[in-house]
Design a protein around this motif. Structure first.
Motif, short mmCIF file in Angstrom:
data_model
loop_
_atom_site.label_atom_id
_atom_site.label_comp_id
_atom_site.label_asym_id
_atom_site.label_seq_id
_atom_site.Cartn_x
_atom_site.Cartn_y
_atom_site.Cartn_z
N THR A 1 19.66 85.10 46.01
CA THR A 1 20.80 84.18 46.05
C THR A 1 21.98 84.71 45.23
OG1 THR A 1 19.80 82.95 44.22
CG2 THR A 1 19.41 82.11 46.44
N SER B 1 24.88 71.38 45.58
CA SER B 1 23.69 71.93 46.23
C SER B 1 22.74 70.79 46.57
CB SER B 1 22.99 72.94 45.32
OG SER B 1 22.48 72.31 44.17
N THR C 1 20.66 69.06 43.87
CA THR C 1 21.42 68.34 42.85
C THR C 1 21.42 66.85 43.17
OG1 THR C 1 22.80 70.29 42.52
CG2 THR C 1 23.68 68.20 41.72
N THR D 1 21.17 75.86 47.88
CA THR D 1 21.36 76.43 46.55
C THR D 1 21.96 77.83 46.68
OG1 THR D 1 19.55 75.16 45.60
CG2 THR D 1 20.14 77.20 44.48
N TRP E 1 25.81 79.75 44.98
CA TRP E 1 27.24 79.46 44.90
C TRP E 1 28.01 79.98 46.10
CZ3 TRP E 1 28.15 76.06 41.26
CH2 TRP E 1 29.48 75.68 41.00
N GLU F 1 25.84 72.61 40.76
CA GLU F 1 24.41 72.71 41.03
C GLU F 1 23.64 72.14 39.86
OE1 GLU F 1 24.12 76.66 43.83
OE2 GLU F 1 23.84 76.93 41.68
N GLU F 2 22.45 71.63 40.13
CA GLU F 2 21.64 71.04 39.07
C GLU F 2 21.18 72.09 38.06
OE1 GLU F 2 18.32 72.08 38.94
OE2 GLU F 2 18.73 73.31 40.71
N SER F 3 21.25 73.35 38.42
CA SER F 3 20.77 74.43 37.55
C SER F 3 21.84 74.83 36.55
CB SER F 3 20.32 75.62 38.39
OG SER F 3 21.32 76.03 39.29
N ARG G 1 13.98 68.24 36.86
CA ARG G 1 13.48 69.41 37.59
C ARG G 1 12.30 69.98 36.83
NH1 ARG G 1 17.18 74.63 38.01
NH2 ARG G 1 15.79 75.54 36.46
N GLN H 1 15.80 75.78 53.57
CA GLN H 1 16.46 75.79 52.27
C GLN H 1 15.82 74.82 51.27
OE1 GLN H 1 18.93 77.90 51.35
NE2 GLN H 1 18.63 78.87 53.34
N SER I 1 12.50 79.49 44.04
CA SER I 1 13.73 80.03 43.47
C SER I 1 13.91 81.48 43.87
CB SER I 1 13.71 79.91 41.95
OG SER I 1 14.79 80.62 41.39
N TYR J 1 12.05 68.96 42.30
CA TYR J 1 13.15 68.09 41.88
C TYR J 1 12.77 66.64 42.19
CZ TYR J 1 15.42 72.64 42.76
OH TYR J 1 15.73 73.98 42.81
#
Length: 542
Positions: free
Chosen positions: A17, A320, A323, A343, A345, A362-364, A413, A468, A485, A497
């Motif tokens: 990614t 994402s 999120t 997920t 950018w 994004e939640e990350s 998460r 995804q 991931s 999540y």
């Protein structure tokens, strides 16, 4: 002066990614980095005489690969390379440089939030002319080329002095070693109300930023201490080090626990923030309140107009898929577009370029806007300080006020890191096989409304990205999402999540894990995660 080197292809150079990430000893293999860089150049067209930006997060092996990339760019026919002094450029700063100086593209050397050191992680990512990560059609072409490449070209010249700012000649190509901080600071001053933030700090609000021994140290020092008047030492771990000083440069409650504990202590700072290895992620903590990245995106969007650069309002919000839906409620109230992407950018780029979205996240621990085409950690920190200054409220007051108005999305998460790859893939396959039978099933008080494998149809270019993430949505708005991931370098990371929406303000003070306990149990029941992985608990909970 230009040498053609015979080489043998490697079969493991598929970008994830965020580019190609491997351990340093893998990249240090003879011709490994050169093969991938040449595969990038071979996958591009019409760059003769154009400008290429090169920089990295300062991690181990950064300088060596930059020297290779400069010499190969000269051999490939680029007209100019812009490189950060010392080989340093944060990822958002590199995106800004590409955009500001209309470069053809850029090579960013980083493994983001992953550890650095002689046996740790390294990465190479190509960004296109809009400043954002290369889309899949380019990364697919790079991978295809890497599997058959048999030669690369490199200029036979001495290494460049990366520490000397100035303009140099490398085999007929111009190389400009630039101040890595100046252009970024100028951009931030255009977007945010620095005088108001300076007044906030002068009033006694104690602000600290932990750069975790990584790239944002020089940027944060120049902004927070020099421009905004915070006391010297407000930026901690501010010197970028090849091994990040032993820090795991991932700004979350596990790896930035020291900062969190300090802010939560009675005499600690009022506001704390941390950033990651390459400067694109952020963690926001206020006295008595950790801000989840999902809430941070929603609160920034809801308060965007307090910042001068966003005073006219925002066109839309993108997030994402994993999120939380907190931002969706803001978009609904503002009557603006809301976009759910995979997920990565790179999926935001088309929306930002088309003016459909202004802020995204994004939640990350990644948040950003259309000012660059990467997530931007310090940008998020400055936005929070601008909101605090405009509202004259603490982080805790801002968050609780937002929940009272929009409702709270309880969200967590659970990461299971370095799981056996085969076991992780079989878990996802088994979940896919169950999707058709899940709707209508009840698990205690939870009844499955829909279940699918998320596919994204890009509204700008019409491209489709399938597989995804497995989504299980329950009646009432709760959901569980499973995905693998693409940011690690060994084994597989399974991310789970869990989310529940709570509109009742009287129920907004429940502990997050307690509020989600039944969903967490059902997630394990449906996936057989513990049985399949042999893990009895997550590696990291955020």
């Amino acid at each position: 002066m230009i040498k053609t080197v015979s080489t043998t292809p490697f079969q493991d150079q598929k970008p994830g990614t965020s580019g190609l990430r491997k351990k340093v000893p893998v990249f240090a293999q003879v011709n490994y980095a050169e093969n991938f860089i040449q595969s990038i150049f071979d996958s591009l067209e019409d760059f003769a005489g154009q400008t290429l930006v090169i920089g990295g997060d300062g991690r181990y092996y950064n300088r060596e690969v930059i020297q290779k990339a400069i010499k190969m760019a000269a051999a490939a026919g680029f007209g100019k390379v812009m490189v950060g002094q010392g080989g340093i450029l944060s990822t958002p700063a590199a995106s800004n440089i590409i955009r500001k100086y209309k470069a053809f593209g850029g090579i960013i050397l980083s493994a983001s939030h992953n550890p650095g050191g002689p046996t740790e992680d390294f990465g190479i990512k190509y960004n296109i002319g809009n400043g954002g990560p290369a889309p899949e059609k380019i990364t697919d072409a790079i991978f295809a080329r890497s599997k058959v490449i048999d030669t690369y070209k490199i200029a036979e010249v001495a290494d460049l002095d990366l520490d000397a700012i100035g303009t140099f000649d490398v085999a007929g190509m111009t190389v400009e070693v630039i101040d890595p901080v100046a252009d970024y600071v100028e951009l931030m001053e255009q977007l945010f109300d620095f005088p108001s933030i300076r007044a906030l700090i002068a009033s006694g609000v104690n602000v600290v930023i932990d750069s975790m021994g990584a790239v944002t140290g020089p940027y944060a020092r120049q902004i927070l201490e020099t421009r905004l008047g915070a006391p010297e030492g407000s930026v901690r771990n501010a010197v970028p080090l090849p091994d990040f000083g032993g820090h795991h440069p991932d700004p979350n409650l596990v790896h930035a626990k020291e900062l969190y504990d300090d802010v939560m202590s009675p005499d600690g700072p009022h506001f704390g923030a941390a950033s990651d290895g390459d400067g694109d992620r952020n963690m926001i903590v206020g006295k008595g309140m950790f801000v989840t990245p999902s809430d941070s995106l929603a609160i920034i969007a809801a308060n965007a107009t307090v910042a001068p650069g966003y005073a006219r309002g925002i066109a839309g919000i993108a997030r994402s898929m994993p999120t939380s839906a907190a931002a969706d409620r803001v978009a609904e109230k503002l009557k603006i577009g809301m976009y759910e992407t995979p997920t990565g950018w790179k999926f935001f780029g088309n929306l930002l370029d088309a003016g459909k979205a202004t802020v995204c996240g994004e939640e990350s621990f990644g948040t950003g806007s259309d000012h660059v085409r990467e997530k931007d950690g310090l940008w998020a920190v400055l936005f929070w300080l601008n909101i605090m200054a405009a509202r004259n409220e603490s982080v805790e007051e801002i968050v609780k006020s937002h929940w009272a108005e929009y409702g709270r999305n309880y969200y967590s998460r659970h990461d299971y890191e370095e799981v056996d790859s085969d076991a992780a893939n079989l878990l996802i396959i088994a979940l896919r096989d169950k999707l058709a039978t899940l709707p209508g099933q009840s698990f205690g008080a939870l009844k499955v409304a829909t279940a699918d494998d998320f596919a994204y149809h890009d509204p700008i270019d019409g491209s489709v990205s399938k597989n995804q993430g497995i989504r299980i949505l329950f009646e009432g708005g709760s959901r569980v999402v499973f995905r693998l991931s693409g940011t690690g370098t060994s084994g597989a990371t399974i991310r789970v999540y869990v989310e529940r929406y709570e509109p009742d303000a009287s129920r907004h003070a429940i502990d997050t894990q307690e509020a989600l306990a039944d969903l967490i149990a059902v997630a394990d029941q449906i996936s057989d995660l513990r049985k399949r992985t042999g893990r009895d608990k997550p590696t990291v909970i955020t």
